[in-house]
Design an enzyme around this catalytic site. Structure first.
Site, PDB file in Angstrom:
ATOM      1  N   ASN A 171       0.873  -1.174   0.000  1.00  0.00           N
ATOM      2  CA  ASN A 171       0.000   0.000   0.000  1.00  0.00           C
ATOM      3  C   ASN A 171       0.906   1.219   0.000  1.00  0.00           C
ATOM      4  OD1 ASN A 171      -1.734   2.083   0.596  1.00  0.00           O
ATOM      5  ND2 ASN A 171      -2.661   1.106   2.399  1.00  0.00           N
ATOM      6  N   ARG A 180      -2.639  -2.099  -3.299  1.00  0.00           N
ATOM      7  CA  ARG A 180      -3.793  -1.265  -3.049  1.00  0.00           C
ATOM      8  C   ARG A 180      -3.699  -0.115  -4.045  1.00  0.00           C
ATOM      9  NH1 ARG A 180      -4.885   3.354   1.243  1.00  0.00           N
ATOM     10  NH2 ARG A 180      -7.064   3.668   0.772  1.00  0.00           N
ATOM     11  N   HIS A 195     -17.389   2.487   8.152  1.00  0.00           N
ATOM     12  CA  HIS A 195     -15.933   2.317   8.269  1.00  0.00           C
ATOM     13  C   HIS A 195     -15.421   3.605   8.908  1.00  0.00           C
ATOM     14  CE1 HIS A 195     -11.801   1.186   6.938  1.00  0.00           C
ATOM     15  NE2 HIS A 195     -11.668   2.492   7.086  1.00  0.00           N
ATOM     16  N   GLY A 230      -9.729   8.138   8.205  1.00  0.00           N
ATOM     17  CA  GLY A 230     -10.663   8.431   7.123  1.00  0.00           C
ATOM     18  C   GLY A 230     -11.902   7.603   7.408  1.00  0.00           C
ATOM     19  N   ARG A 242     -10.332  15.553   7.798  1.00  0.00           N
ATOM     20  CA  ARG A 242     -11.137  15.998   6.652  1.00  0.00           C
ATOM     21  C   ARG A 242     -12.489  16.514   7.133  1.00  0.00           C
ATOM     22  NH1 ARG A 242     -10.036  10.673   4.066  1.00  0.00           N
ATOM     23  NH2 ARG A 242      -8.069  10.894   2.942  1.00  0.00           N
ATOM     24  N   GLY A 273     -10.708   1.705  13.203  1.00  0.00           N
ATOM     25  CA  GLY A 273     -10.203   1.985  14.552  1.00  0.00           C
ATOM     26  C   GLY A 273     -11.275   2.496  15.501  1.00  0.00           C
ATOM     27  N   GLU A 301     -14.469  -0.154  15.608  1.00  0.00           N
ATOM     28  CA  GLU A 301     -14.195  -1.401  16.336  1.00  0.00           C
ATOM     29  C   GLU A 301     -13.965  -1.159  17.823  1.00  0.00           C
ATOM     30  OE1 GLU A 301     -10.946  -3.483  14.300  1.00  0.00           O
ATOM     31  OE2 GLU A 301     -11.833  -2.849  12.403  1.00  0.00           O
ATOM     32  N   GLU A 313      -8.585  -5.402   5.105  1.00  0.00           N
ATOM     33  CA  GLU A 313      -8.412  -4.993   3.712  1.00  0.00           C
ATOM     34  C   GLU A 313      -7.272  -5.774   3.055  1.00  0.00           C
ATOM     35  OE1 GLU A 313      -8.533  -1.012   5.555  1.00  0.00           O
ATOM     36  OE2 GLU A 313      -9.215  -0.336   3.596  1.00  0.00           O
TER      37      GLU A 313
HETATM   38  P1  ADP Z   1      -6.698   4.519   9.509  1.00  0.00           P
HETATM   39  O1  ADP Z   1      -7.891   5.116   8.812  1.00  0.00           O
HETATM   40  O2  ADP Z   1      -5.489   5.397   9.455  1.00  0.00           O
HETATM   41  O3  ADP Z   1      -6.440   3.069   9.137  1.00  0.00           O
HETATM   42  P2  ADP Z   1      -7.645   3.464  12.045  1.00  0.00           P
HETATM   43  O4  ADP Z   1      -8.683   2.598  11.409  1.00  0.00           O
HETATM   44  O5  ADP Z   1      -6.514   2.814  12.737  1.00  0.00           O
HETATM   45  O6  ADP Z   1      -7.084   4.557  11.055  1.00  0.00           O
HETATM   46  O7  ADP Z   1      -8.410   4.409  13.105  1.00  0.00           O
HETATM   47  C1  ADP Z   1      -7.757   5.390  13.824  1.00  0.00           C
HETATM   48  C2  ADP Z   1      -8.781   6.074  14.727  1.00  0.00           C
HETATM   49  O8  ADP Z   1      -9.296   5.094  15.645  1.00  0.00           O
HETATM   50  C3  ADP Z   1      -8.177   7.193  15.578  1.00  0.00           C
HETATM   51  O9  ADP Z   1      -9.050   8.297  15.612  1.00  0.00           O
HETATM   52  C4  ADP Z   1      -8.115   6.550  16.945  1.00  0.00           C
HETATM   53  O10 ADP Z   1      -8.228   7.497  17.988  1.00  0.00           O
HETATM   54  C5  ADP Z   1      -9.342   5.669  16.927  1.00  0.00           C
HETATM   55  N1  ADP Z   1      -9.286   4.661  17.992  1.00  0.00           N
HETATM   56  C6  ADP Z   1      -8.437   3.612  18.117  1.00  0.00           C
HETATM   57  N2  ADP Z   1      -8.673   2.957  19.285  1.00  0.00           N
HETATM   58  C7  ADP Z   1      -9.677   3.621  19.913  1.00  0.00           C
HETATM   59  C8  ADP Z   1     -10.375   3.460  21.148  1.00  0.00           C
HETATM   60  N3  ADP Z   1     -10.080   2.484  21.980  1.00  0.00           N
HETATM   61  N4  ADP Z   1     -11.371   4.332  21.432  1.00  0.00           N
HETATM   62  C9  ADP Z   1     -11.671   5.341  20.602  1.00  0.00           C
HETATM   63  N5  ADP Z   1     -11.071   5.547  19.422  1.00  0.00           N
HETATM   64  C10 ADP Z   1     -10.082   4.705  19.082  1.00  0.00           C
END
Ligand code: ADP
Length: 398
Positions: A7, A90, A206, A210, A239, A329, A332, A383
Site C-alpha cells: 500500500n 492497493r 468504516h 478516514g 477531513r 479503529g 471497532e 483490507e
Molecule cells: P486509519 O484510517 O489510518 O487506518 P484506524 O482505522 O486505525 O485509522 O483508526 C484510527 C482512529 O481510531 C483514531 O481516531 C483513533 O483514535 C481511533 N481509535 C483507536 N482505538 C480507539 C479506542 N479504543 N477508542 C476510541 N477511538 C479509538
C-alpha cells in the site's frame, strides 16, 4: 501461495506478506518519511519487532529495504524473494474503468495515469509501487485492487452530482467512493453472520482516520458517503466531510485563500482536529472531553451525529435494514460512538445492548439485543486479506 501486499502512499509504504489460503500473516510493517529521512517498522512472527532509521530517498530504496528485511537478518521470514509468488497492490482511484481487481499491465498503468487528476497524491504513489515491483521482481505477477471498485455498482441516480450533465461527460465528475475493500469485506462477513440470505440490507460504517458509510443491498453497493475524492461525507480525523459550497467560497473570499490552500484546510486541518483544536485522534479528544474540554465534547458529538444521519438516510435508501456494521479503529473500539449513533433508533429496528456493546473482543460480534429486529455488528476489517485473496484468485486463473 505467498502474496506480498503493498500500500504505497505519497511518503509512506505499508506492506504485508500473507498466505491468502490460510490467512497467515508472516510479516507486516511500514516505511515512513520516505524522501525525508526514513523509518522502517517491521513486525514478524508472534511478537518480533524491529525499527530501523535508514535513508529512503525514494520508494525504490524503501521497497528494496523491505525485501531485504523479509529475507535477511533477525526479521527474515522467507529465505529468498523467489518465494513471493504474487504482489497485490492497493490502488486508490480506478474511476469508472475498474469495477474489479485486475492484473497490472501497461494498459492498466496507463489508465491509472489518466486518473491522476482525480487522486493526485495516491495514484502516482500506487503506480510507482507497481513499476518498482515489476523492476525488482521480474516475472512475478502484480495485481491492482481498487478502493473505488466495490462502489461501481451504485445506480446513476446515487452517483451523479446535480451539476450540469456535461461536467460528468467532460470531466468524469461524479461520486466514486473509497474504502471499497473494507466495505466489501465487512458487508460480506455480515451477510455470512445473518440468518437471512436474500434481500440483505446492510449498512457499513468504516470509521478510522478516514471514514465512510456504505449501503449494501444483496452484496452490491448502492450508495456511499465519499465522493469524487475522499473529502466528502462524514466528518473525519482531519477531513471536513460535507460542507456547503457557499460556506467554502465565503471562507475563501474572507481569508483570501487559493484553491490549494482551501483544499489543504479541508483535507488536513478540519474534522476532529479542526473542531477540537487538540488532535485528529479520537482517543485524545475523548480524553479531553472527559476532562471537561467543551470543544472536544463538540467534536465527539458532531462525529456521532454525522454518522447517525447517514445511517438514517441509508436505511431509507435500502428500504429497511438487516444489519448495521461498525469497523475501523473507531468503529471497532469506541463503544461510546456506537452507543450515541444507535441511541433512539428503536423505530428503525436497531436496539443496542449496552453490556454487549461494552464488552471488548477482537472478534466479530453482535451487539444488538435479542429483541432488536436488525442486527448490530462490530466486525474487524481486513483490507489486506481482500487484496491478497483477489490477487490469489486472479493469479491462479492465469
Ligand atoms: P486509519 O484510517 O489510518 O487506518 P484506524 O482505522 O486505525 O485509522 O483508526 C484510527 C482512529 O481510531 C483514531 O481516531 C483513533 O483514535 C481511533 N481509535 C483507536 N482505538 C480507539 C479506542 N479504543 N477508542 C476510541 N477511538 C479509538
Amino acid at each position: 501461495m505467498l502474496v506480498f501486499i503493498l500500500n504505497a502512499g505519497s511518503s509512506s509504504l505499508k506492506y504485508q506478506l500473507m498466505n491468502p489460503i490460510n490467512k497467515e500473516v508472516l510479516a507486516l510493517g511500514i516505511c515512513e518519511r520516505i524522501g525525508i529521512d526514513g523509518v522502517l517498522t517491521h513486525q514478524f512472527k508472534e511478537d518480533g519487532k524491529i525499527k530501523k532509521e535508514i535513508s529512503m530517498p525514494t520508494h525504490k530504496e524503501a521497497i528494496e529495504l523491505v525485501l531485504k528485511t523479509l529475507t535477511e537478518g533477525e526479521g527474515a521470514v522467507i529465505s529468498s524473494i523467489n518465494e513471493i509468488e504474487a504482489i497485490g497492490h492497493r490502488a486508490v482511484h480506478g474511476g469508472e474503468k475498474f469495477s474489479a481487481s485486475t492484473m497490472v499491465t501497461p494498459t492498466v498503468i496507463e489508465e491509472m495515469r489518466k486518473l491522476i487528476p482525480l487522486a493526485p497524491l495516491h495514484n502516482p504513489a500506487n503506480i510507482m509501487g507497481m513499476e518498482i515491483c515489476q523492476d525488482l521482481m521480474p516475472g512475478v505477477p502484480n495485481v491492482a485492487v481498487f478502493d473505488t471498485a466495490f462502489h461501481q455498482t451504485m445506480p446513476d441516480y446515487a452517483y451523479m452530482y446535480p451539476l450540469p450533465y456535461e461536467q460528468y461527460t467532460k470531466h468524469g465528475i461524479r461520486k466514486y467512493g473509497f474504502h471499497g475493500t473494507s466495505h466489501f469485506f465487512v458487508s460480506n462477513e455480515a451477510q455470512g453472520m445473518l440468518d437471512k440470505k436474500h434481500n440483505t440490507r446492510i449498512i457499513v460504517c468504516h470509521l478510522g482516520n478516514g471514514s465512510s458509510v456504505s449501503a449494501v443491498l444483496n452484496g452490491k453497493c448502492i450508495d456511499t458517503s465519499m465522493g469524487l475524492t475522499p473529502v466528502q461525507g462524514l466528518m473525519m480525523g482531519t477531513r471536513a466531510g460535507d460542507v456547503g459550497a457557499g460556506a467554502i467560497s465565503y471562507m475563501m473570499t474572507q481569508e483570501g485563500l487559493s484553491i490549494d490552500e482551501t483544499l489543504d484546510i479541508m483535507n488536513k486541518k478540519s474534522g476532529i482536529l479542526g473542531i477540537s483544536g487538540k488532535s485528529s485522534d479520537l482517543r485524545e479528544v475523548l480524553e479531553g472531553m472527559q476532562n471537561g474540554d467543551d470543544k472536544c465534547r463538540l467534536a465527539v458529538e458532531m462525529v456521532a451525529y454525522n454518522i447517525k444521519k447517514y445511517v438514517g438516510a441509508y436505511v431509507a435508501a435500502l428500504d429497511g435494514i438487516d444489519a448495521l456494521c461498525f469497523t475501523g479503529g473507531i468503529g471497532e473500539n469506541s463503544a461510546l460512538i456506537r452507543e450515541i449513533v444507535c441511541a433512539g433508533l428503536d423505530g428503525m429496528g436497531l436496539i443496542i445492548d449496552p453490556t454487549k456493546n461494552n464488552k471488548r473482543s477482537s472478534k466479530a460480534k453482535d451487539i444488538a439485543t435479542n429483541s432488536s429486529a436488525a442486527r448490530i455488528f462490530v466486525i474487524p476489517t481486513n483490507e489486506e486479506y481482500v487484496i491478497a485473496n483477489d490477487t490469489y484468485k486472479i493469479v491462479s486463473a492465469l
